[in-house]
Design a protein around this motif. Sequence first.
Motif, PDB file in Angstrom:
ATOM      1  N   THR A   3     -19.326  96.059 -73.642  1.00 37.41           N
ATOM      2  CA  THR A   3     -20.756  95.834 -73.773  1.00 37.41           C
ATOM      3  C   THR A   3     -21.195  96.222 -75.174  1.00 37.41           C
ATOM      4  N   ILE A   5     -24.061  97.192 -77.824  1.00 37.43           N
ATOM      5  CA  ILE A   5     -25.398  97.782 -77.845  1.00 37.43           C
ATOM      6  C   ILE A   5     -25.796  98.043 -79.291  1.00 37.43           C
ATOM      7  N   SER A  70     -24.267  89.352 -81.672  1.00 36.23           N
ATOM      8  CA  SER A  70     -25.141  89.334 -80.496  1.00 36.23           C
ATOM      9  C   SER A  70     -24.817  90.518 -79.587  1.00 36.23           C
ATOM     10  N   CYS A  71     -25.850  91.138 -79.078  1.00 32.12           N
ATOM     11  CA  CYS A  71     -25.680  92.332 -78.237  1.00 32.12           C
ATOM     12  C   CYS A  71     -26.360  92.138 -76.884  1.00 32.12           C
ATOM     13  N   GLU A  72     -25.754  92.735 -75.863  1.00 31.69           N
ATOM     14  CA  GLU A  72     -26.330  92.655 -74.518  1.00 31.69           C
ATOM     15  C   GLU A  72     -27.550  93.553 -74.362  1.00 31.69           C
ATOM     16  N   PHE A  73     -27.528  94.688 -75.067  1.00 29.69           N
ATOM     17  CA  PHE A  73     -28.645  95.625 -74.989  1.00 29.69           C
ATOM     18  C   PHE A  73     -29.033  96.092 -76.387  1.00 29.69           C
ATOM     19  N   PHE A  94     -30.421  89.401 -80.195  1.00 26.24           N
ATOM     20  CA  PHE A  94     -30.619  89.473 -78.752  1.00 26.24           C
ATOM     21  C   PHE A  94     -30.824  88.075 -78.162  1.00 26.24           C
ATOM     22  N   SER A  97     -30.382  86.550 -72.297  1.00 29.45           N
ATOM     23  CA  SER A  97     -30.112  87.487 -71.194  1.00 29.45           C
ATOM     24  C   SER A  97     -30.061  88.935 -71.656  1.00 29.45           C
ATOM     25  N   SER A  98     -30.348  89.181 -72.955  1.00 27.14           N
ATOM     26  CA  SER A  98     -30.316  90.541 -73.487  1.00 27.14           C
ATOM     27  C   SER A  98     -31.555  91.314 -73.063  1.00 27.14           C
ATOM     28  N   VAL A 117     -38.200  88.953 -77.431  1.00 24.73           N
ATOM     29  CA  VAL A 117     -37.096  89.210 -76.501  1.00 24.73           C
ATOM     30  C   VAL A 117     -37.555  88.948 -75.072  1.00 24.73           C
TER      31      VAL A 117
END
Length: 309
Positions: A3, A5, A70-73, A94, A97-98, A117
């Motif tokens: 993941t 972040i 690109s980051c999930e969170f 982001f 789905s972030s 976002v």
Amino acid sequence: MTTKICIVGCGALGSVIAAHLARLEDVEVFALDVAEAHVRAIREHRLRVSGAANLSAKLFATTNPSEIPSCEFGIFATKSIHTRAAMAQTARIFGPSSAVCSVQNGLGNEEIIAEQVRYVIRGATTMAAHMVAPGHAGFEFYSELWIGPFEPSGTPFSLVEQFAGILSRAGLRVVAMPDVRGAQWTKLIFNAAVNPVGALTLLHHGAATRFPPTRALYEALLLEGESVAKALGVTLHGNPRNMITEGANAPGKRNASMLMDVFAKRQTEVDFINGAIADVGERIGVPVPLNRAIWQLVKGLEHSWTDPA
């Protein structure tokens, strides 16, 4: 599966969170900060945290948002006055789905983040930290980190719980709540008393608490903020007076962050703290003369640094 972040604003609090997350093997941490010396120190010597936790973390740090994938969170830990500019620079990080969580002071940050976002998470914490040197954050104490959905964004609570699980595994004391406004407002009301009183009197937290005139001003500001929260239907999560007492009894002379801004003659977060309470109170018909006056005084102080004619 790893993941990703991104910590946006890797100052004192951001560094503490980043160092904890970097301990997880299934998490890749990216830190974005404008301080070149801080970023360089992290790259050359790792990120160091000392105090309540002693950590040495290897992570990717940069001043250039284009270097971050690109980051999930995301976690926003910038000063509130920098949220809009930071969001404009990082929006591409982001995806649809972030989720981005604000752990910043005051009101209004989530609204700014939500412009760019899809999923936004409210966050509030009383964890205290300060910068010791570039690449080195002093961590004063652990406290709970409350997170929950930013209601207008329609963020699923399951996504909040997923993020809370990651933060908890990293060693942070995270509480996921369906409605976190009470925690956010408790921190806001505390900040609306302690920060500007310290900034305007130059008194550290303990001194301002023990001096009867400023202690009385604390209480008046608390009551005004509590009246606004009550009118909004927000039930506070704890008592801001306990937070004041805890800070006043801490070892050493603890200066409010707004006082540190005043010492450095840089713009404060008063617009997002007392200004925000005053704006909301006036909009819903709750008297907020003290918060408005405090906002005016701090803005006047800021204006004085420009050497006005």
